[in-house]
Write a protein that holds these residues in place. Structure first.
Motif, PDB file in Angstrom:
ATOM      1  N   VAL A  37       1.187  -1.441  -0.086  1.00 59.88           N
ATOM      2  CA  VAL A  37       0.090   0.440   0.060  1.00 59.88           C
ATOM      3  C   VAL A  37       0.886   0.562  -0.258  1.00 59.88           C
ATOM      4  O   VAL A  37       1.485   1.204   0.754  1.00 59.88           O
ATOM      5  CB  VAL A  37      -0.647   0.192   0.716  1.00 59.88           C
ATOM      6  CG1 VAL A  37      -1.665   1.372   1.294  1.00 59.88           C
ATOM      7  CG2 VAL A  37      -1.931  -1.165   1.198  1.00 59.88           C
TER       8      VAL A  37
ATOM      9  N   GLN B 282      -1.434  -1.278  -3.967  1.00 60.89           N
ATOM     10  CA  GLN B 282      -2.292  -0.599  -3.874  1.00 60.89           C
ATOM     11  C   GLN B 282      -2.297   1.255  -3.545  1.00 60.89           C
ATOM     12  O   GLN B 282      -1.345   1.978  -2.682  1.00 60.89           O
ATOM     13  CB  GLN B 282      -3.857  -0.530  -2.946  1.00 60.89           C
ATOM     14  CG  GLN B 282      -4.090  -1.878  -3.009  1.00 60.89           C
ATOM     15  CD  GLN B 282      -5.143  -2.167  -1.993  1.00 60.89           C
ATOM     16  OE1 GLN B 282      -6.430  -1.603  -2.180  1.00 60.89           O
ATOM     17  NE2 GLN B 282      -5.001  -3.453  -1.408  1.00 60.89           N
TER      18      GLN B 282
ATOM     19  N   LEU C 200      -2.812   5.468  -3.134  1.00 58.88           N
ATOM     20  CA  LEU C 200      -3.549   6.390  -2.389  1.00 58.88           C
ATOM     21  C   LEU C 200      -3.904   7.068  -2.776  1.00 58.88           C
ATOM     22  O   LEU C 200      -2.015   7.833  -1.802  1.00 58.88           O
ATOM     23  CB  LEU C 200      -4.352   6.319  -0.795  1.00 58.88           C
ATOM     24  CG  LEU C 200      -4.773   5.417   0.181  1.00 58.88           C
ATOM     25  CD1 LEU C 200      -5.356   4.462   0.971  1.00 58.88           C
ATOM     26  CD2 LEU C 200      -5.849   3.799  -1.733  1.00 58.88           C
TER      27      LEU C 200
ATOM     28  N   GLU D  29     -10.595   5.381   3.195  1.00 57.44           N
ATOM     29  CA  GLU D  29      -9.537   4.542   2.379  1.00 57.44           C
ATOM     30  C   GLU D  29      -8.216   3.771   2.386  1.00 57.44           C
ATOM     31  O   GLU D  29      -8.357   2.505   2.500  1.00 57.44           O
ATOM     32  CB  GLU D  29      -9.336   5.627   1.510  1.00 57.44           C
ATOM     33  CG  GLU D  29      -9.867   7.021   0.752  1.00 57.44           C
ATOM     34  CD  GLU D  29     -11.241   5.233  -0.193  1.00 57.44           C
ATOM     35  OE1 GLU D  29     -10.527   4.547  -0.997  1.00 57.44           O
ATOM     36  OE2 GLU D  29     -12.280   5.642  -0.583  1.00 57.44           O
TER      37      GLU D  29
ATOM     38  N   ALA E 152      -7.588  -0.481   1.924  1.00 56.21           N
ATOM     39  CA  ALA E 152      -6.785  -0.674   1.393  1.00 56.21           C
ATOM     40  C   ALA E 152      -6.043  -2.206   1.994  1.00 56.21           C
ATOM     41  O   ALA E 152      -5.234  -2.891   1.846  1.00 56.21           O
ATOM     42  CB  ALA E 152      -5.852   0.518   1.148  1.00 56.21           C
TER      43      ALA E 152
ATOM     44  N   LYS F 224      -8.212  -5.202   2.375  1.00 59.52           N
ATOM     45  CA  LYS F 224      -7.271  -5.621   0.505  1.00 59.52           C
ATOM     46  C   LYS F 224      -6.068  -6.729   0.803  1.00 59.52           C
ATOM     47  O   LYS F 224      -6.182  -7.900   0.667  1.00 59.52           O
ATOM     48  CB  LYS F 224      -8.206  -4.669  -0.068  1.00 59.52           C
ATOM     49  CG  LYS F 224      -7.544  -5.953  -1.333  1.00 59.52           C
ATOM     50  CD  LYS F 224      -8.141  -4.589  -2.391  1.00 59.52           C
ATOM     51  CE  LYS F 224      -8.042  -4.544  -4.270  1.00 59.52           C
ATOM     52  NZ  LYS F 224      -7.780  -4.099  -5.430  1.00 59.52           N
ATOM     53  N   ALA F 225      -5.272  -5.799   1.045  1.00 54.13           N
ATOM     54  CA  ALA F 225      -3.823  -6.748   1.693  1.00 54.13           C
ATOM     55  C   ALA F 225      -3.776  -7.816   2.133  1.00 54.13           C
ATOM     56  O   ALA F 225      -3.687  -8.865   2.212  1.00 54.13           O
ATOM     57  CB  ALA F 225      -3.081  -5.662   1.464  1.00 54.13           C
TER      58      ALA F 225
END
Length: 294
Positions: free
Chosen positions: A81, A105, A107, A139, A143, A146-147
């Motif tokens: 991230v 990802q 941001l 956010e 993230a 998701k990771a």
């Protein structure tokens, strides 16, 4: 790798990592933040399940002089991230990611905030705007989830707790605004402008002056005198002074403020040593509260 110059604001790389007795390095989510501001927020949300690297972190160096290097690129390529400010503040992140072909990802705080230019100018210092930080918090939690789906409940709970603290900061701004009632303030750069406006203060600085200081341009003698007159004439209650980018013109403003009994409120772009984000912003608000109550 050619050196990349950060033309907006930043400093040398340093690590802000956490070792957990229950999580090995391979199990933790690697997060790379362009500044220690975003690195700290990620740490507050991820706890011991993340390892955070903050590229820009030195509060004693002029952030405009930061130069990214091969070490910076290596850190970015290892991240799951990545948190960048955007808005031209840390373009080196995108430049290096294109070269690295990263699948992390990414941001972008400015994008997340939804802020758009006002009068053709974007104030990219998003971390001084608490509603925007709240959006970014969600956010980051998403993230990380998701990771690392196994930590999703932790990330969500930590994000909610952090946003509660942001709400407390916003409440303080509203309380200060009831006292400030449109009092004028002078800035050397627009770094704290979101906070100043939320506290009910009105920026009286000639636009060309703060633009010249932020971009490292020349300030004409006439423009400098026009700006100094706000202090000598006590037309403002405070000078918000960026300690990380001082120069001859800003030093003259600081001295004029001190000579004329105008409060000097020091601000920085990166977190001071020994502070976390909430403590840092609490200190800034305490200084403003004292200023408008004088």
């Amino acid at each position: 790798m050619a050196t990349v110059l950060l033309t907006a604001c930043g400093s040398p790389a340093s690590n802000v990592s956490s070792a957990s007795p229950t999580a090995t390095a391979s199990q933790r989510v690697t997060v790379v933040a362009s500044t220690n501001v975003y690195g700290d927020i990620a740490k507050q949300i991820g706890g011991d399940k993340v390892e955070v690297v903050s590229i820009i972190s030195d509060p004693s160096q002029d952030p405009h002089s930061f130069e990214a290097n091969t070490q910076t690129q290596l850190q970015l390529t290892k991240a799951k991230v990545i948190i960048e400010n955007g808005g031209g503040y840390d373009d080196f992140v995108d430049t290096m990611l294109k070269a690295a072909g990263s699948s992390a990802q990414v941001l972008n705080a400015v994008t997340v905030s939804g802020k758009t230019p006002v009068g053709g100018v974007l104030n990219e210092h998003i971390w001084y705007d608490f509603p925007s930080v709240g959006k970014l918090t969600d956010e980051i939690a998403g993230a990380l989830s998701k990771a690392d789906p196994t930590g999703a409940s932790l990330y969500t709970a930590n994000a909610a707790a952090f946003k509660d603290k942001l709400q407390t900061l916003q409440k303080q701004e509203s309380e200060i605004a009831t006292t400030a009632k449109g009092q004028g303030v002078l800035i050397t750069e627009p770094v704290p402008l979101y906070m100043l406006e939320a506290c009910g203060l009105v920026n009286r600085t000639p636009e060309k002056f703060s633009e010249a200081i932020e971009e490292g341009g020349d300030v004409s003698p006439r423009l400098l005198q026009e700006t100094l007159a706000l202090l000598t004439g006590k037309k403002v209650v405070a000078l918000a002074y960026n300690e990380q980018t001082s120069g001859p013109e800003t030093e003259k403003l600081k001295q004029a403020a001190q000579d004329n009994g105008v409060a000097v409120v020091p601000v920085t772009e990166t977190m001071p040593q020994g502070k976390d984000y909430i403590g840092w912003m609490n200190g800034n608000l305490a200084a403003l509260r004292t200023t408008v109550s004088r």
